[in-house]
Design a protein around this motif. Sequence first.
Motif, PDB file in Angstrom:
ATOM      1  N   LYS A  76       0.838  -1.208   0.000  1.00  0.00           N
ATOM      2  CA  LYS A  76       0.000   0.000   0.000  1.00  0.00           C
ATOM      3  C   LYS A  76       0.871   1.255   0.000  1.00  0.00           C
ATOM      4  O   LYS A  76       0.572   2.226  -0.689  1.00  0.00           O
ATOM      5  N   LYS A  77       1.929   1.241   0.785  1.00  0.00           N
ATOM      6  CA  LYS A  77       2.837   2.393   0.836  1.00  0.00           C
ATOM      7  C   LYS A  77       3.497   2.608  -0.516  1.00  0.00           C
ATOM      8  O   LYS A  77       3.637   3.744  -0.963  1.00  0.00           O
ATOM      9  N   SER A 101       1.036   4.130  -2.971  1.00  0.00           N
ATOM     10  CA  SER A 101       0.740   5.542  -2.712  1.00  0.00           C
ATOM     11  C   SER A 101       1.839   6.466  -3.239  1.00  0.00           C
ATOM     12  O   SER A 101       1.629   7.666  -3.363  1.00  0.00           O
TER      13      SER A 101
END
Length: 72
Positions: A66-67, A70
């Motif tokens: 997810k990081k 992003s």
Amino acid sequence: MNVNAVSDVFRRVLENPEVSADSDFFVMGGDSLLATRVLSAIARASGVELDFDDFLDAPTPGALAKKIASQV
């Protein structure tokens, strides 16, 4: 880089086939030196450069994916 790809990196670095999306790198025996290998592999594969603080904030393949997403 998706969660499966990050999990594969964890498996290679930790030499442990039992890594899942929710496996905590440090609980599974990882340390700061091995974490730098994970971060390098992610940078090579995805072009996203994360730092060690990012890794501490997201020590599982799912959270790290997810990081990465992003920042793409």
